[in-house]
Design a protein around this motif. Structure first.
Motif, mmCIF file in Angstrom:
data_model
loop_
_atom_site.group_PDB
_atom_site.id
_atom_site.type_symbol
_atom_site.label_atom_id
_atom_site.label_comp_id
_atom_site.label_asym_id
_atom_site.label_seq_id
_atom_site.Cartn_x
_atom_site.Cartn_y
_atom_site.Cartn_z
ATOM 1 N N LEU A 93 34.213 46.107 50.799
ATOM 2 C CA LEU A 93 35.133 45.225 50.076
ATOM 3 C C LEU A 93 35.511 45.834 48.730
ATOM 4 O O LEU A 93 36.681 45.830 48.327
ATOM 5 C CB LEU A 93 34.496 43.846 49.876
ATOM 6 N N PHE A 121 39.185 46.655 47.337
ATOM 7 C CA PHE A 121 39.739 45.849 46.240
ATOM 8 C C PHE A 121 39.775 46.570 44.892
ATOM 9 O O PHE A 121 40.693 46.371 44.096
ATOM 10 C CB PHE A 121 38.927 44.549 46.086
ATOM 11 N N PHE A 146 32.424 42.311 39.162
ATOM 12 C CA PHE A 146 33.239 42.247 40.379
ATOM 13 C C PHE A 146 33.062 40.921 41.111
ATOM 14 O O PHE A 146 34.039 40.277 41.524
ATOM 15 C CB PHE A 146 32.893 43.418 41.302
ATOM 16 N N GLU A 147 31.820 40.496 41.300
ATOM 17 C CA GLU A 147 31.563 39.254 42.043
ATOM 18 C C GLU A 147 32.141 38.041 41.328
ATOM 19 O O GLU A 147 32.753 37.166 41.949
ATOM 20 C CB GLU A 147 30.055 39.055 42.235
ATOM 21 N N TYR A 159 35.851 38.109 41.773
ATOM 22 C CA TYR A 159 36.275 37.706 43.119
ATOM 23 C C TYR A 159 36.371 36.182 43.200
ATOM 24 O O TYR A 159 37.364 35.624 43.674
ATOM 25 C CB TYR A 159 35.276 38.243 44.147
ATOM 26 N N LYS A 160 35.340 35.505 42.714
ATOM 27 C CA LYS A 160 35.345 34.030 42.728
ATOM 28 C C LYS A 160 36.459 33.472 41.863
ATOM 29 O O LYS A 160 37.140 32.509 42.240
ATOM 30 C CB LYS A 160 33.990 33.501 42.235
ATOM 31 N N ARG A 183 37.506 33.560 52.132
ATOM 32 C CA ARG A 183 37.424 35.027 52.180
ATOM 33 C C ARG A 183 38.552 35.601 53.033
ATOM 34 O O ARG A 183 39.085 36.679 52.741
ATOM 35 C CB ARG A 183 36.061 35.457 52.732
ATOM 36 N N MET A 236 41.601 35.730 50.812
ATOM 37 C CA MET A 236 41.603 36.862 49.876
ATOM 38 C C MET A 236 41.977 38.158 50.591
ATOM 39 O O MET A 236 42.686 39.008 50.029
ATOM 40 C CB MET A 236 40.227 36.997 49.220
ATOM 41 N N TRP A 256 45.363 40.290 49.579
ATOM 42 C CA TRP A 256 45.217 41.682 49.167
ATOM 43 C C TRP A 256 46.105 42.595 50.015
ATOM 44 O O TRP A 256 46.550 43.649 49.565
ATOM 45 C CB TRP A 256 43.760 42.124 49.254
ATOM 46 N N HIS A 308 29.269 40.975 51.439
ATOM 47 C CA HIS A 308 30.058 42.064 52.000
ATOM 48 C C HIS A 308 29.285 43.362 52.136
ATOM 49 O O HIS A 308 29.877 44.411 52.386
ATOM 50 C CB HIS A 308 31.322 42.293 51.162
#
Length: 797
Positions: free
Chosen positions: A547, A551, A592-593, A596-597, A624, A627, A631, A715
């Motif tokens: 991931l 990303f 990063f996490e 993402y949220k 998910r 997303m 992307w 991921h």
């Protein structure tokens, strides 16, 4: 003055006595169930001597002359180590949690009874081969022998909750199959409710970006009806019941990884196989490691679910097998029309048909009995509550369909080849699993085992229940389920990813995991020409994210063109130098996490609104997938924030906004220097016991373990998620070598014992967290070599 001193001394003496007495009482309560693994035990009904070797982790290797003696002894051993956990699982399957936990579990019990697990067990028992059923009869004898001998040495949970266990029956073991089926299926129903709400808000033609895979389906016929909001609110009881069970740490199957290579990809020249099944970790763990051997030909090792004696995943002398969740859509919801003049009738095929109404008497700890009702259509239970309305939602689920998993698991334990393996899986209906296979003759395979309903259209839409148009018409024939045997590549693998291509004629499911884990697994499988047991272990420990690979380049491109403050610049430097590995001591995974949220929320919450976003955002399969979609197509309309009508945001605006919010929040939380942050500062695992939520009990009995800093995420191949308590992870790790079973390795996150005072309660936790393993001896010589305890079980002759 002398009298006062005398009184003071007496008071101090009494206090010391009380403290010492309390300590001795608590010490006895905590330790009384800790067994002697070197004892000699007499069991009524054993025909021959049984020897039990336990290694340094107290894993039992049981040697018996026949299967009746074997399973009799296994029942005793499992009760010795996991009695309260077994009783808890039994109460779940019967809907009897309120008897020990109180009124908070009344609705949970009512719903559990609506699942009718004991009825399914009776169905299996009636069709069972007598020889196979005898294994559960013998197991129950062993459990009851332990109960009879140890009435005054029960695990502390029984005394704390103030009750004693009842005798064990064979059907209690069978019930566990029903619970495993529900545990697999239950995620579907909440998704279907959320999908319905999305359709009502946006129209089915406009939700392809929000729901992964819907755009790929040509059959999007949707009946023209509207569900009353009160009916939808009623299904909240079902959600509550599920959440209550999750709090008890009783999840059996969620995600998983498995893979195998043939001899041409193995340094041994024979197949290697790996399996790690993912669930929410707790203490005690859901798996019981055991090795079962008879002179009559059985020799099988692996993990069992406490409360039943068969190996669920493992190997015997000839084959190895493991599982990943197939993510079959095996629950359908139906909108029922209720007779306004008679609430005990529903409209079906042109007439009012009686609902089956069952009165449920629920005993409540510290309170009076509660009498409630469950209602059923011909499809299954009404799950939306019953509020004197003209609508209700009913549920059809695979757990009520005729099957025989008892037969399947027994035959798997005894299987010698691929044909035996397939024959065993034919009755493996209720538990949709990708079953990986490897054998000592050099063969590998993968089979999508479980039931795929034959239905009109797809199963993720709530259907009208007024006719039989959308009723299941049967199951996809076993031979037509996806499978592969000895592929030319010499490799098979699965990680809950999409089962088969769109040209497959049957609908299996919608809510698969994204391809991040499977892509990384296949990348590693191809990194070397030949692979070893050590390579497979390294793969299971891997936390490099596919991931992030997809990303991060886009995120960096966006941020390099934005105006950033000092902390934001430092954070960008951290991300720019990151290799994509979700290490616990690295700040980049944390940024990063959180990002993402934040991006999920900032892209979609404005369109959904607070309540619907709460459902959608917490549904990982849906959010998910969204997303992944956005992307791929950065021009989606969801990039624009509808709350700012005077400006039109694009993809880069939302990414930058999310990044700035995250850096600001983390600065407040962890300080102004992103270089000093660590993923493990917030991403931690606590192994919790159901009673460990009560602080004083945890302090007195040591129920919980942790917190431990961990890396990874949903991921990565080695996953730990979510952030706030990263309990979703590998529940066991096995690597099997068919060339020499003694070269196999394994580990679980907790330990063999369910008794907190035992040194084997969480003695594998450190190994697990360090991605290390212990030996998994199989030959008699190796078992005796690793043995640290020996118990002898004899009959009463």
């Amino acid at each position: 003055m002398k009298l006062a001193k005398k009184i003071f001394k007496i008071v101090i003496f009494i206090l010391v006595l009380v403290i010492v007495g309390a300590y001795l009482f608590l010490h006895n309560l905590a330790n009384r169930a800790v067994p002697d693994y070197n004892q000699e035990v007499v069991l009524n009904g054993l025909t021959d001597e049984v020897k039990v070797y336990r290694d340094s982790f107290a894993i039992p290797h049981v040697y018996a002359k026949n299967e009746e003696d074997l399973y009799h002894t296994v029942g005793y051993l499992m009760a010795q180590d996991r009695l309260w956990q077994m009783d808890l699982l039994r109460r779940v399957t019967q809907g009897r949690l309120s008897e020990i936990f109180g009124e908070d579990f009344v609705k949970t019990d009512l719903f559990l009874r609506a699942l009718r697990m004991p009825e399914k067990s009776a169905m299996i028992k009636a069709d069972a081969d007598p020889e196979i059923l005898q294994s559960f009869v013998s197991f129950a004898k062993g459990v009851n022998d332990y109960l009879e001998e140890n009435k005054k040495k029960l695990p502390p949970e029984f005394a704390i909750l103030g009750y004693e266990p009842e005798l064990w029956k064979p059907e209690h073991s069978l019930n566990i199959i029903g619970y495993m089926a529900w545990d697999l299926a239950k995620g579907t129903y909440t998704s279907e409710i959320t999908i319905y709400k999305l359709i009502k808000k946006f129209g089915i033609e406009n939700i392809g970006d929000l729901i992964p895979g819907i755009a790929e389906r040509k059959d999007l016929v949707y009946p023209d009806f509207v569900i009353d909001s009160l009916v939808l609110d009623g299904q909240a009881d079902l959600v509550h019941a599920s959440e209550q069970l999750d709090k008890l740490g009783l999840k059996v199957f969620l995600g998983s990884n498995n893979w195998a290579v043939s001899g041409k990809k193995s340094i041994t020249g024979k197949p290697l196989m790996a399996n790690d099944m993912h669930l929410d970790l707790s203490t005690p763990g859901i798996w019981y490691q055991i090795h079962e051997v008879t002179e009559s030909g059985l020799n099988v090792t692996g993990v069992a679910v406490p409360g039943q004696p068969l190996i669920i995943a493992g190997h015997n002398e000839d084959i190895a097998w493991g599982m990943t969740n197939l993510y079959t859509d095996d629950i359908d919801l139906y909108l029922e029309k209720i007779n306004p003049d008679n609430p005990d009738e529903y409209w079906f095929n042109g007439e009012w048909v009686p609902l089956e109404v069952r009165a449920e008497v629920i005993k409540v700890k510290g309170g009076e009995e509660v009498i409630m009702e469950n209602r059923f259509t011909h499809r299954g239970p009404v799950i939306s509550g019953f509020k004197d309305m003209e609508q209700a939602i009913s549920m059809k689920w695979i757990g009520n369909v005729k099957s025989n998993e008892l037969r399947s698991m027994y035959l798997l334990n005894h299987a010698e080849n691929w044909m035996d393996f397939k024959n065993a899986l034919k009755t493996f209906i209720s538990l949709g699993q990708n079953m990986v296979y490897a054998d000592k003759e050099g063969n590998i395979g993968l089979y999508a085992a479980g039931a795929v309903p034959l239905r009109k259209g797809v199963g993720y839409l709530i259907r009208s229940g007024q006719t039989d148009e959308y009723d299941w018409k049967g199951l996809v024939p076993f031979d037509e389920l996806p499978h592969v045997y000895n592929p030319e590549s010499g490799m098979v693998s699965s990680a809950n990813n999409k089962t088969v291509g769109n040209d497959y004629p049957y609908y299996i499911g919608l809510l698969y995991s994204q391809e991040y884990r499977i892509s990384r697994i296949r990348e590693m499988l191809n990194e070397k020409e030949k692979l070893s047991v050590e390579d497979f272990a390294r793969m299971q420990a891997d936390q490099k994210s596919w991931l992030v690979k997809e990303f991060l380049p886009d995120i960096l491109n966006v941020l390099k063109g934005k105006d950033l403050n000092e902390s934001e610049k430092t954070g960008l430097t951290v991300l720019s130098g990151w290799n994509g590995i979700m290490e616990q001591d690295n700040p980049a995974p944390l940024i990063f996490e959180r990002m993402y949220k934040a991006m999920v929320k900032n892209f979609i919450s404005d369109e959904l609104g607070e309540e619907l976003y709460g459902e959608y955002g917490n549904n990982s399969s849906l959010s998910r997938g969204f997303m992944e979609n956005i992307w791929t197509n950065k021009e989606l309309k969801f990039c624009d924030d509808i709350n700012t009508p005077d400006q039109k945001e694009d993809f880069s605006d939302i990414v930058a906004k999310s990044y700035k919010e995250v850096i600001a929040d983390l600065t407040t939380e962890l300080g102004s220097d992103p270089g000093k942050w660590q993923w493990g500062d917030v991403h931690q695992l606590t192994l919790e016991h159901p009673l460990g939520k009560v602080n004083i009990l945890d302090r007195l009995f040591g129920f919980n373990r942790g917190p431990f800093k961990v890396g990874g995420s949903f991921h990565t191949v080695n996953p730990f998620t979510p952030e706030n308590n990263a309990v979703h992870a590998a529940s066991q790790r096995h690597v099997f070598s068919t060339a020499d079973w003694d070269e196999s390795i394994t580990v679980i996150p907790t330990g063999e014992s369910g008794i907190p005072a035992s040194k084997f309660y969480c003695d594998q936790t450190e190994l697990y967290l360090k991605n290390r393993y212990h030996s998994d001896p199989f030959s008699r010589n190796e078992v005796e070599k690793y043995s640290r305890f020996i118990a002898v079980f004899k009959g009463d002759k």
